[in-house]
Design a protein around this motif. Structure first.
Motif, PDB file in Angstrom:
ATOM      1  N   UNK A 147      39.055  39.098  37.582  1.00 40.01           N
ATOM      2  CA  UNK A 147      38.163  40.222  37.863  1.00 40.01           C
ATOM      3  C   UNK A 147      38.529  40.828  39.210  1.00 40.01           C
ATOM      4  N   UNK A 148      38.288  42.096  39.320  1.00 40.26           N
ATOM      5  CA  UNK A 148      38.438  42.829  40.581  1.00 40.26           C
ATOM      6  C   UNK A 148      37.410  43.947  40.547  1.00 40.26           C
ATOM      7  N   UNK A 149      36.795  44.219  41.688  1.00 43.98           N
ATOM      8  CA  UNK A 149      35.922  45.387  41.774  1.00 43.98           C
ATOM      9  C   UNK A 149      36.099  46.033  43.141  1.00 43.98           C
ATOM     10  N   UNK A 150      35.958  47.318  43.156  1.00 49.39           N
ATOM     11  CA  UNK A 150      36.115  48.073  44.395  1.00 49.39           C
ATOM     12  C   UNK A 150      34.919  47.812  45.294  1.00 49.39           C
ATOM     13  N   UNK A 151      35.211  47.525  46.532  1.00 45.73           N
ATOM     14  CA  UNK A 151      34.143  47.345  47.504  1.00 45.73           C
ATOM     15  C   UNK A 151      34.004  48.571  48.402  1.00 45.73           C
ATOM     16  N   UNK A 152      35.020  49.431  48.372  1.00 46.24           N
ATOM     17  CA  UNK A 152      34.992  50.664  49.147  1.00 46.24           C
ATOM     18  C   UNK A 152      35.653  51.765  48.330  1.00 46.24           C
ATOM     19  N   UNK A 153      35.274  53.018  48.585  1.00 50.71           N
ATOM     20  CA  UNK A 153      35.906  54.127  47.863  1.00 50.71           C
ATOM     21  C   UNK A 153      37.420  54.159  48.115  1.00 50.71           C
ATOM     22  N   UNK A 154      38.114  54.747  47.170  1.00 51.43           N
ATOM     23  CA  UNK A 154      39.562  54.941  47.243  1.00 51.43           C
ATOM     24  C   UNK A 154      40.351  53.645  47.324  1.00 51.43           C
ATOM     25  N   UNK A 155      39.799  52.562  46.786  1.00 55.94           N
ATOM     26  CA  UNK A 155      40.568  51.323  46.676  1.00 55.94           C
ATOM     27  C   UNK A 155      40.867  51.084  45.206  1.00 55.94           C
ATOM     28  N   UNK A 156      42.040  50.545  44.961  1.00 59.23           N
ATOM     29  CA  UNK A 156      42.499  50.321  43.606  1.00 59.23           C
ATOM     30  C   UNK A 156      42.975  48.878  43.472  1.00 59.23           C
ATOM     31  N   UNK A 157      43.028  48.351  42.268  1.00 62.58           N
ATOM     32  CA  UNK A 157      43.447  46.961  42.094  1.00 62.58           C
ATOM     33  C   UNK A 157      44.907  46.761  42.473  1.00 62.58           C
ATOM     34  N   UNK A 158      45.219  45.547  42.899  1.00 61.35           N
ATOM     35  CA  UNK A 158      46.599  45.158  43.178  1.00 61.35           C
ATOM     36  C   UNK A 158      47.255  44.880  41.831  1.00 61.35           C
ATOM     37  N   UNK A 159      48.143  45.751  41.421  1.00 63.25           N
ATOM     38  CA  UNK A 159      48.724  45.621  40.081  1.00 63.25           C
ATOM     39  C   UNK A 159      49.569  44.354  39.933  1.00 63.25           C
ATOM     40  N   UNK A 160      50.146  43.854  41.025  1.00 63.50           N
ATOM     41  CA  UNK A 160      50.887  42.594  40.939  1.00 63.50           C
ATOM     42  C   UNK A 160      49.953  41.441  40.577  1.00 63.50           C
ATOM     43  N   UNK A 161      48.733  41.443  41.137  1.00 60.65           N
ATOM     44  CA  UNK A 161      47.754  40.409  40.799  1.00 60.65           C
ATOM     45  C   UNK A 161      47.342  40.511  39.337  1.00 60.65           C
ATOM     46  N   UNK A 162      47.163  41.736  38.857  1.00 61.70           N
ATOM     47  CA  UNK A 162      46.773  41.924  37.457  1.00 61.70           C
ATOM     48  C   UNK A 162      47.892  41.436  36.542  1.00 61.70           C
ATOM     49  N   UNK A 163      49.132  41.783  36.866  1.00 59.30           N
ATOM     50  CA  UNK A 163      50.266  41.317  36.050  1.00 59.30           C
ATOM     51  C   UNK A 163      50.338  39.799  36.010  1.00 59.30           C
ATOM     52  N   UNK A 164      50.132  39.144  37.160  1.00 57.59           N
ATOM     53  CA  UNK A 164      50.163  37.673  37.213  1.00 57.59           C
ATOM     54  C   UNK A 164      49.029  37.094  36.365  1.00 57.59           C
ATOM     55  N   UNK A 165      47.847  37.715  36.419  1.00 61.51           N
ATOM     56  CA  UNK A 165      46.712  37.221  35.627  1.00 61.51           C
ATOM     57  C   UNK A 165      46.981  37.393  34.135  1.00 61.51           C
ATOM     58  N   UNK A 166      47.623  38.483  33.761  1.00 60.95           N
ATOM     59  CA  UNK A 166      47.955  38.699  32.345  1.00 60.95           C
ATOM     60  C   UNK A 166      48.967  37.665  31.885  1.00 60.95           C
ATOM     61  N   UNK A 167      49.985  37.417  32.695  1.00 60.39           N
ATOM     62  CA  UNK A 167      51.004  36.414  32.332  1.00 60.39           C
ATOM     63  C   UNK A 167      50.364  35.040  32.167  1.00 60.39           C
ATOM     64  N   UNK A 168      49.445  34.701  33.062  1.00 61.97           N
ATOM     65  CA  UNK A 168      48.755  33.408  32.982  1.00 61.97           C
ATOM     66  C   UNK A 168      47.872  33.331  31.733  1.00 61.97           C
ATOM     67  N   UNK A 169      47.170  34.411  31.423  1.00 58.32           N
ATOM     68  CA  UNK A 169      46.311  34.438  30.228  1.00 58.32           C
ATOM     69  C   UNK A 169      47.141  34.344  28.954  1.00 58.32           C
ATOM     70  N   UNK A 170      48.310  34.962  28.956  1.00 59.84           N
ATOM     71  CA  UNK A 170      49.182  34.924  27.786  1.00 59.84           C
ATOM     72  C   UNK A 170      49.751  33.526  27.567  1.00 59.84           C
ATOM     73  N   UNK A 171      50.027  32.827  28.670  1.00 62.11           N
ATOM     74  CA  UNK A 171      50.604  31.487  28.572  1.00 62.11           C
ATOM     75  C   UNK A 171      49.561  30.439  28.235  1.00 62.11           C
ATOM     76  N   UNK A 172      48.288  30.757  28.566  1.00 64.75           N
ATOM     77  CA  UNK A 172      47.215  29.796  28.493  1.00 64.75           C
ATOM     78  C   UNK A 172      46.813  29.345  27.183  1.00 64.75           C
TER      79      UNK A 172
END
Length: 172
Positions: A147-172
Motif C-alpha cells: 500500500x501507498x498513499x499520498x501524505x502531501x499534494x503532488x506526491x506520487x508512488x515510487x514505481x520501483x517499490x511497486x514493481x518490487x511488490x508486484x514481483x514478490x506477489x507474483x512469486x508468492x
C-alpha cells in the motif's frame, strides 16, 4: 484504508478500456463502450496494481496518470495489469484515455462503493466523495501486499517499490 495483509474486497465496477476508447469516436460513447471490471477475475491472471486518484483532467491527476502511462512498460516486465480508479464516469474516462493515449484501463467509482471499500474515499472537506491518491498491489489470493498513499499534494508512488511488490506477489 486497507493495509498489507488485509483481504481486498471483491469489487466490480464500470471500466473504460484503451480498446473501447480507440474504437469509438470521441464524444459519442455509449453504454456499449463500457466494460465491467471484476477484481476477482483480474486476479485470475496474477497480481494487480490499483492506482486510486481524485479525478481525470485535473492538473495533478493528469500528470500522475501520464507518469503511470510511461511507467507501464516497466510494469509489463513483471506481468501485472495496472488499473486507475477514480469517481469519474466511464465516459469521461474513455475520453481521457483517448486524449492522453493511456494503455491501461480506468475503473469508474461513480455510483458504486469501490473507493469506499478500499478505504480511500475522502469523507471531509469540500471534495468529499472523491478518492485519495493511493496505490495497492493485490496478490492472486486477494491479499493486499503493498500500500501507498499520498501524505502531501503532488506526491506520487515510487514505481520501483511497486514493481518490487508486484514481483514478490507474483512469486508468492
Amino acid at each position: 484504508m486497507l493495509d498489507v495483509g488485509d483481504d481486498a474486497p471483491d469489487v466490480t465496477a464500470p471500466m473504460a478500456t484503451p480498446e473501447a476508447a480507440a474504437d469509438t469516436e470521441r464524444g459519442s460513447y455509449t453504454s456499449d463502450d463500457v466494460a465491467e471490471f471484476s477484481l476477482s477475475e483480474a486476479l485470475e491472471d496474477g497480481p494487480v496494481v490499483l492506482a486510486f486518484y481524485p479525478g481525470v483532467y485535473s492538473r495533478t491527476c493528469t500528470r500522475e496518470l501520464c507518469e503511470l502511462r510511461d511507467w507501464k512498460a516497466d510494469l509489463a516486465e513483471v506481468d501485472a495489469p495496472l488499473y486507475g480508479v477514480s469517481v469519474d464516469s466511464p465516459w469521461s474516462l474513455l475520453a481521457f484515455i483517448d486524449e492522453y493515449d493511456l494503455q491501461y484501463p480506468l475503473v469508474s467509482g461513480f455510483n458504486n462503493d469501490v473507493i469506499a471499500d478500499f478505504g480511500v474515499r475522502r469523507e471531509e472537506s469540500i471534495m468529499r466523495g472523491i478518492a485519495n491518491r493511493a496505490v495497492f498491489v493485490v496478490a492472486p489470493d486477494g491479499a493486499v501486499t503493498y500500500t501507498w498513499h499520498a501524505t502531501e499534494p503532488l506526491t506520487f508512488p515510487d514505481t520501483d517499490e511497486v514493481e518490487a511488490a508486484v514481483a514478490e506477489a507474483a512469486a508468492g
